[in-house]
Design a protein around this motif. Structure first.
Motif, PDB file in Angstrom:
ATOM      1  N   TRP A 170       0.817  -1.207   0.000  1.00  0.00           N
ATOM      2  CA  TRP A 170       0.000   0.000   0.000  1.00  0.00           C
ATOM      3  C   TRP A 170       0.855   1.263   0.000  1.00  0.00           C
ATOM      4  O   TRP A 170       1.919   1.301   0.611  1.00  0.00           O
ATOM      5  CB  TRP A 170      -0.868   0.034   1.260  1.00  0.00           C
ATOM      6  CG  TRP A 170      -1.952  -0.987   1.288  1.00  0.00           C
ATOM      7  CD1 TRP A 170      -1.900  -2.230   1.844  1.00  0.00           C
ATOM      8  CD2 TRP A 170      -3.260  -0.855   0.735  1.00  0.00           C
ATOM      9  NE1 TRP A 170      -3.095  -2.881   1.672  1.00  0.00           N
ATOM     10  CE2 TRP A 170      -3.946  -2.061   0.996  1.00  0.00           C
ATOM     11  CE3 TRP A 170      -3.917   0.170   0.052  1.00  0.00           C
ATOM     12  CZ2 TRP A 170      -5.260  -2.267   0.604  1.00  0.00           C
ATOM     13  CZ3 TRP A 170      -5.227  -0.048  -0.340  1.00  0.00           C
ATOM     14  CH2 TRP A 170      -5.884  -1.251  -0.072  1.00  0.00           C
ATOM     15  N   LYS A 172       0.637   4.960   1.624  1.00  0.00           N
ATOM     16  CA  LYS A 172      -0.079   5.542   2.756  1.00  0.00           C
ATOM     17  C   LYS A 172       0.259   7.019   2.872  1.00  0.00           C
ATOM     18  O   LYS A 172       1.336   7.452   2.474  1.00  0.00           O
ATOM     19  CB  LYS A 172       0.299   4.809   4.043  1.00  0.00           C
ATOM     20  CG  LYS A 172      -0.050   3.326   4.024  1.00  0.00           C
ATOM     21  CD  LYS A 172       0.332   2.652   5.331  1.00  0.00           C
ATOM     22  CE  LYS A 172      -0.011   1.164   5.278  1.00  0.00           C
ATOM     23  NZ  LYS A 172       0.325   0.482   6.544  1.00  0.00           N
ATOM     24  N   GLN A 178      -4.195   4.053   4.409  1.00  0.00           N
ATOM     25  CA  GLN A 178      -4.035   3.496   3.065  1.00  0.00           C
ATOM     26  C   GLN A 178      -4.718   4.382   2.035  1.00  0.00           C
ATOM     27  O   GLN A 178      -5.887   4.733   2.186  1.00  0.00           O
ATOM     28  CB  GLN A 178      -4.637   2.087   3.009  1.00  0.00           C
ATOM     29  CG  GLN A 178      -3.934   1.097   3.924  1.00  0.00           C
ATOM     30  CD  GLN A 178      -4.712  -0.190   4.081  1.00  0.00           C
ATOM     31  OE1 GLN A 178      -5.883  -0.261   3.723  1.00  0.00           O
ATOM     32  NE2 GLN A 178      -4.066  -1.211   4.609  1.00  0.00           N
ATOM     33  N   TYR A 181      -3.430   1.013  -3.642  1.00  0.00           N
ATOM     34  CA  TYR A 181      -2.820  -0.321  -3.666  1.00  0.00           C
ATOM     35  C   TYR A 181      -1.864  -0.393  -4.849  1.00  0.00           C
ATOM     36  O   TYR A 181      -2.228  -0.041  -5.968  1.00  0.00           O
ATOM     37  CB  TYR A 181      -3.916  -1.387  -3.798  1.00  0.00           C
ATOM     38  CG  TYR A 181      -3.422  -2.797  -3.603  1.00  0.00           C
ATOM     39  CD1 TYR A 181      -3.167  -3.287  -2.325  1.00  0.00           C
ATOM     40  CD2 TYR A 181      -3.227  -3.638  -4.694  1.00  0.00           C
ATOM     41  CE1 TYR A 181      -2.728  -4.580  -2.137  1.00  0.00           C
ATOM     42  CE2 TYR A 181      -2.784  -4.939  -4.506  1.00  0.00           C
ATOM     43  CZ  TYR A 181      -2.533  -5.413  -3.228  1.00  0.00           C
ATOM     44  OH  TYR A 181      -2.094  -6.690  -3.041  1.00  0.00           O
ATOM     45  N   ASP A 242     -10.374  -2.500   3.343  1.00  0.00           N
ATOM     46  CA  ASP A 242      -9.568  -2.611   2.123  1.00  0.00           C
ATOM     47  C   ASP A 242     -10.431  -2.585   0.869  1.00  0.00           C
ATOM     48  O   ASP A 242      -9.963  -2.227  -0.216  1.00  0.00           O
ATOM     49  CB  ASP A 242      -8.742  -3.894   2.130  1.00  0.00           C
ATOM     50  CG  ASP A 242      -7.579  -3.830   3.113  1.00  0.00           C
ATOM     51  OD1 ASP A 242      -7.415  -2.766   3.749  1.00  0.00           O
ATOM     52  OD2 ASP A 242      -6.861  -4.821   3.256  1.00  0.00           O
ATOM     53  N   HIS A 245     -10.747   0.365  -1.644  1.00  0.00           N
ATOM     54  CA  HIS A 245      -9.690   0.707  -2.587  1.00  0.00           C
ATOM     55  C   HIS A 245      -9.512  -0.325  -3.708  1.00  0.00           C
ATOM     56  O   HIS A 245      -8.932   0.007  -4.742  1.00  0.00           O
ATOM     57  CB  HIS A 245      -8.346   0.828  -1.858  1.00  0.00           C
ATOM     58  CG  HIS A 245      -8.336   1.870  -0.792  1.00  0.00           C
ATOM     59  ND1 HIS A 245      -8.164   3.205  -1.053  1.00  0.00           N
ATOM     60  CD2 HIS A 245      -8.482   1.772   0.557  1.00  0.00           C
ATOM     61  CE1 HIS A 245      -8.187   3.889   0.075  1.00  0.00           C
ATOM     62  NE2 HIS A 245      -8.386   3.045   1.066  1.00  0.00           N
TER      63      HIS A 245
END
Length: 257
Positions: A170, A172, A178, A181, A242, A245
């Motif tokens: 990831w 960040k 985050q 990706y 998650d 994303h």
């Protein structure tokens, strides 16, 4: 082709069962409902489930009217548990048992063509095709056991996920949140070495184009695809953050031409 399963490693199967017992698991909240929503009508159909685990989907197929279900798995422990679960289901609903309604086989998915079974109307697989090295060869084996016009429905790790090879997954921000990706190895297809519950195993990365083209070249017509991103419940948004994303899973329903 692998001849043993990481799920039969000492202690691994029990750790997996604990994970699956979580009602908020990815399997329960995302994978299973999406698979079931894409299923064709199973009334009086013969269904084969690849990587059947402990037979949960097979039991659901019987409850949806399938005349016969077969399961393949490389893990003997999974098959032993599936046999117990399916016998219990059939004892509670004897009309299943009277029809000799299920069979289990200790085989790799790539060995499907070796089954001494009549062709199937529907073949399914949940969360397993990313373990297969030669996807085109697998499709050829499945086509050999699928009736003309039959349906193949599968889920696997999404190519966005299998692309990871090394380094940070990831990007960040300054607050360590985050934001993106990384896909820097997306075009590099092939083996991916993984570790889960302290056990090493191998999966395989293929691009979306490779997956779709293999199906087309293998004589399948793609009917539907799904890439579930985020459950609607606020509780699940926290559990699966998650998914804001990236899609974790890819679902494809295709019909044999």
């Amino acid at each position: 082709m692998a001849d043993s399963s990481v799920y039969d490693s000492e202690g691994f199967f029990e750790l997996y069962r604990r994970l699956r017992s979580n009602p908020l698991s990815l399997n329960e909240m995302v994978e299973k409902p999406t698979m079931l929503s894409l299923l064709p009508d199973l009334q009086h159909k013969r269904v084969l489930d690849l990587g059947c685990g402990y037979g949960e989907h097979m039991g659901l197929y019987l409850q949806r009217g399938a005349a016969f279900v077969a399961g393949i798995d490389l893990s003997q422990q999974m098959l032993d548990q599936a046999r117990l679960e399916l016998k219990k289901l059939c004892q509670n609903q004897p009309h299943f048992w009277d029809k000799n309604s299920f069979a289990l086989y200790h085989l790799a998915m790539e060995q499907t063509a070796q089954l001494a079974e009549e062709p199937f109307d529907v073949i399914t697989s949940s969360f397993a095709f990313h373990y297969v090295a030669d996807f085109s060869a697998l499709l050829s084996a499945l086509s050999a056991k699928l009736r003309p016009g039959g349906v193949l429905l599968f889920s696997q790790e999404h190519p966005i996920v299998t692309a990871y090879l090394e380094g940070a997954r990831w990007e960040k921000n300054a607050e360590k949140v985050q934001t993106a990706y990384r896909l820097n190895y997306y075009r590099d297809e092939g083996e991916r070495q993984r570790n889960w519950f302290g056990r090493d195993f191998t999966t395989y990365h293929r691009t979306m184009a490779t997956i779709v083209n293999a199906l087309v070249d293998g004589g399948f017509r793609i009917e539907k695809m799904a890439e579930p991103m985020l459950a609607e419940s606020p509780q699940l948004q926290a559990e699966f953050k998650d998914l804001r994303h990236r899609p974790l899973l890819l679902f494809i329903r295709a019909r044999k031409i």
